[in-house]
Design an enzyme around this catalytic site. Sequence first.
Site, PDB file in Angstrom:
ATOM      1  N   TYR A 288      -8.389   5.974 -12.849  1.00 28.93           N
ATOM      2  CA  TYR A 288      -8.285   6.599 -11.524  1.00 28.93           C
ATOM      3  C   TYR A 288      -7.942   8.082 -11.608  1.00 28.93           C
ATOM      4  O   TYR A 288      -7.476   8.657 -10.606  1.00 28.93           O
ATOM      5  CB  TYR A 288      -7.182   5.919 -10.685  1.00 28.93           C
ATOM      6  CG  TYR A 288      -7.112   4.425 -10.784  1.00 28.93           C
ATOM      7  CD1 TYR A 288      -8.144   3.624 -10.304  1.00 28.93           C
ATOM      8  CD2 TYR A 288      -6.010   3.801 -11.355  1.00 28.93           C
ATOM      9  CE1 TYR A 288      -8.065   2.242 -10.389  1.00 28.93           C
ATOM     10  CE2 TYR A 288      -5.916   2.420 -11.437  1.00 28.93           C
ATOM     11  CZ  TYR A 288      -6.951   1.648 -10.963  1.00 28.93           C
ATOM     12  OH  TYR A 288      -6.868   0.284 -11.042  1.00 28.93           O
TER      13      TYR A 288
ATOM     14  N   TYR B 180       1.405  -1.416 -12.223  1.00 26.44           N
ATOM     15  CA  TYR B 180       0.021  -1.312 -12.724  1.00 26.44           C
ATOM     16  C   TYR B 180      -0.008  -0.631 -14.094  1.00 26.44           C
ATOM     17  O   TYR B 180      -0.931   0.126 -14.396  1.00 26.44           O
ATOM     18  CB  TYR B 180      -0.861  -0.590 -11.705  1.00 26.44           C
ATOM     19  CG  TYR B 180      -0.782  -1.223 -10.332  1.00 26.44           C
ATOM     20  CD1 TYR B 180      -1.311  -2.500 -10.110  1.00 26.44           C
ATOM     21  CD2 TYR B 180      -0.138  -0.587  -9.271  1.00 26.44           C
ATOM     22  CE1 TYR B 180      -1.199  -3.104  -8.878  1.00 26.44           C
ATOM     23  CE2 TYR B 180      -0.023  -1.194  -8.029  1.00 26.44           C
ATOM     24  CZ  TYR B 180      -0.558  -2.449  -7.836  1.00 26.44           C
ATOM     25  OH  TYR B 180      -0.441  -3.067  -6.607  1.00 26.44           O
TER      26      TYR B 180
ATOM     27  N   GLY C 283       4.111  -3.582  -3.620  1.00 24.12           N
ATOM     28  CA  GLY C 283       4.047  -3.663  -5.077  1.00 24.12           C
ATOM     29  C   GLY C 283       4.577  -2.380  -5.692  1.00 24.12           C
ATOM     30  O   GLY C 283       5.704  -2.295  -6.163  1.00 24.12           O
ATOM     31  N   ARG C 284       3.734  -1.356  -5.625  1.00 28.63           N
ATOM     32  CA  ARG C 284       4.041  -0.082  -6.283  1.00 28.63           C
ATOM     33  C   ARG C 284       5.377   0.523  -5.821  1.00 28.63           C
ATOM     34  O   ARG C 284       6.130   1.054  -6.624  1.00 28.63           O
ATOM     35  CB  ARG C 284       2.903   0.899  -5.989  1.00 28.63           C
ATOM     36  CG  ARG C 284       2.928   2.159  -6.808  1.00 28.63           C
ATOM     37  CD  ARG C 284       1.856   3.143  -6.329  1.00 28.63           C
ATOM     38  NE  ARG C 284       0.583   2.543  -6.066  1.00 28.63           N
ATOM     39  CZ  ARG C 284      -0.456   2.555  -6.916  1.00 28.63           C
ATOM     40  NH1 ARG C 284      -0.365   3.155  -8.063  1.00 28.63           N
ATOM     41  NH2 ARG C 284      -1.594   1.973  -6.572  1.00 28.63           N
TER      42      ARG C 284
ATOM     43  N   GLY D 283       0.763  -1.247   0.000  1.00 26.61           N
ATOM     44  CA  GLY D 283       0.000   0.000   0.000  1.00 26.61           C
ATOM     45  C   GLY D 283       0.787   1.286   0.000  1.00 26.61           C
ATOM     46  O   GLY D 283       0.215   2.356  -0.221  1.00 26.61           O
TER      47      GLY D 283
ATOM     48  N   CYS E 219     -10.716   5.501 -29.434  1.00 19.45           N
ATOM     49  CA  CYS E 219     -11.936   6.269 -29.677  1.00 19.45           C
ATOM     50  C   CYS E 219     -12.791   6.392 -28.426  1.00 19.45           C
ATOM     51  O   CYS E 219     -13.872   5.791 -28.316  1.00 19.45           O
ATOM     52  CB  CYS E 219     -12.716   5.621 -30.808  1.00 19.45           C
ATOM     53  SG  CYS E 219     -11.795   5.788 -32.327  1.00 19.45           S
TER      54      CYS E 219
ATOM     55  N   GLU F  90       3.700  -7.136   1.632  1.00 17.92           N
ATOM     56  CA  GLU F  90       3.345  -7.361   0.222  1.00 17.92           C
ATOM     57  C   GLU F  90       3.490  -6.077  -0.584  1.00 17.92           C
ATOM     58  O   GLU F  90       2.510  -5.566  -1.134  1.00 17.92           O
ATOM     59  CB  GLU F  90       1.891  -7.858   0.132  1.00 17.92           C
ATOM     60  CG  GLU F  90       1.606  -9.116   0.934  1.00 17.92           C
ATOM     61  CD  GLU F  90       0.109  -9.436   1.014  1.00 17.92           C
ATOM     62  OE1 GLU F  90      -0.728  -8.617   0.594  1.00 17.92           O
ATOM     63  OE2 GLU F  90      -0.198 -10.534   1.509  1.00 17.92           O
TER      64      GLU F  90
HETATM   65  N1  LLP Z   1      -1.528  -6.974  -1.191  1.00 17.38           N
HETATM   66  C1  LLP Z   1      -2.808  -7.032  -1.577  1.00 17.38           C
HETATM   67  C2  LLP Z   1      -3.708  -7.999  -0.947  1.00 17.38           C
HETATM   68  C3  LLP Z   1      -3.283  -6.156  -2.577  1.00 17.38           C
HETATM   69  O1  LLP Z   1      -4.563  -6.205  -2.944  1.00 17.38           O
HETATM   70  C4  LLP Z   1      -2.401  -5.231  -3.170  1.00 17.38           C
HETATM   71  C5  LLP Z   1      -2.854  -4.321  -4.220  1.00 17.38           C
HETATM   72  C6  LLP Z   1      -1.055  -5.227  -2.744  1.00 17.38           C
HETATM   73  C7  LLP Z   1      -0.658  -6.096  -1.744  1.00 17.38           C
HETATM   74  C8  LLP Z   1      -0.033  -4.294  -3.316  1.00 17.38           C
HETATM   75  O2  LLP Z   1      -0.320  -2.979  -3.056  1.00 17.38           O
HETATM   76  P1  LLP Z   1       0.723  -1.813  -3.396  1.00 17.38           P
HETATM   77  O3  LLP Z   1       1.910  -1.995  -2.481  1.00 17.38           O
HETATM   78  O4  LLP Z   1       1.128  -1.972  -4.810  1.00 17.38           O
HETATM   79  O5  LLP Z   1      -0.017  -0.582  -3.145  1.00 17.38           O
HETATM   80  N2  LLP Z   1      -4.443  -0.858 -10.206  1.00 17.38           N
HETATM   81  C9  LLP Z   1      -4.355   0.098  -9.119  1.00 17.38           C
HETATM   82  C10 LLP Z   1      -3.781  -0.525  -7.859  1.00 17.38           C
HETATM   83  C11 LLP Z   1      -4.538  -1.725  -7.363  1.00 17.38           C
HETATM   84  C12 LLP Z   1      -3.940  -2.347  -6.131  1.00 17.38           C
HETATM   85  C13 LLP Z   1      -4.604  -3.631  -5.782  1.00 17.38           C
HETATM   86  N3  LLP Z   1      -4.053  -4.314  -4.653  1.00 17.38           N
HETATM   87  C14 LLP Z   1      -3.528   1.286  -9.564  1.00 17.38           C
HETATM   88  O6  LLP Z   1      -3.082   1.319 -10.706  1.00 17.38           O
HETATM   89  O7  LLP Z   1      -3.356   2.241  -8.807  1.00 17.38           O
END
Ligand code: LLP
Length: 420
Positions: free
Chosen positions: A319, A373, A277-278, A240, A344, A275
Amino acid sequence: MNHFEQIDGVLHAEQVPLPVIADAVSTPVYVYSRATLERHAQVFRDALSGLDNPHLAFAVKANPNLAVLKVLAKQGYGADVVSGGEMDRALAAGMEAEDIVFSGVGKTTDEIIRALKAGIGQFNIESEEEGGELAALANTMGHRANAVLRINPDVDAGTHGKISTGKADNKFGVGIHRAPEIYARLNALPGINMRGVALHIGSQLTSLDPLETAFLKIGGLVAELRSAGHSITHVDLGGGLGVRYKEGDNPPEPADYGAMVARVTKGWNVRLMFEPGRVIAGNAGVLLTRVIRVKPGSGNLPFAIVDAAMNDLARPALYDAWHDFEAVEPNGRRLTANIVGPVCETGDTFAMARDIDEIAAGDLAIFRTAGAYGATMASTYNSRGLVPEVLVDGDKFAIVAERIAPATILAAEHVPDWLE
Ligand code: LLP
């Protein structure tokens, strides 16, 4: 920090000039920097150095490219997966099954069986129903699956509504007030080893406060579960952490996040799992595009039409997300323009009235912070190809996902005999 900088007036990915990649692969194309991925992996790990043996599971959904996963596997990262497809990728990248966490609100029976066969390290159960099925399947197969229960702590993450996951009305996890009874029932089932709880309240969080609020609630729940006699050894704190998309954004520093986690979880006496990601992949990638043409708009703002579109980078359309736009070889002059793709739909707009480098037909440009993403959310809408991906490492680069041409997609479609 990232490795997409100008050298002698030309944007490079590490030591590779972006025009070289555009010539070799054509545009649009995602370009990732190995050095940036490694740096972010290390920064996040260092931020958690105050914790005892944290488990790091990269959220594969952010960037599931096999080569990207390989880079992170070499950094000692496991994976957080939400489908059989993501699990296969993590395993193919050389991650140990033991280091893979299986999350997701709708794991199918087939996916659960496959994950059990693969020996996945932990299932993050999102409902009592799912836990019951997992336990029954594991028991039949003679397994005892490690599992934690995902809690919905009912905390507003303060992020975009479509990427908020920890409010009571979101579909994820079980409500924190019902958690003790559900946990007790799951714990009594054969085939399953309940060992803790998990949460993830949302993505692109720009404040640590909602995370701290949620973690405190989880700490209270852990104490409650323990006093009910459960052995709690693992807590998965999810991902997150937000990143900087534009000047003035002020996302939390990973080190501050780590310090907050260490303070809040002191005395929990569990193995903490993460976990991210971003925060690992976001700034490690750009989307390289070429300007098709610039046309006048009504009023005095021109439309800069680029060859990337909402099907390649969906975030602005979905978003209202901001991605910095920069010319690859800026001439020093500025322009205010609307940046749009060829699809389009009016939603195929990357920016309105944006102050950008002056660009003209044929020029190359990038959208920054597209490593998370980005490619993974691409589609073939408007019968466009699937965007390719390139990984740069120092002065070398490789195509790590080929462009899937419209003709290839067409070839997978069939007209039934009875329509001929
Ligand atoms: N763990 C779980 C259970 C999740 O659902 C997610 C992201 C993460 C970890 C990783 O979160 P991060 O560290 O990346 O914030 N497509 C959207 C983002 C969707 C995130 C979904 N879950 C965007 O482009 O902003």
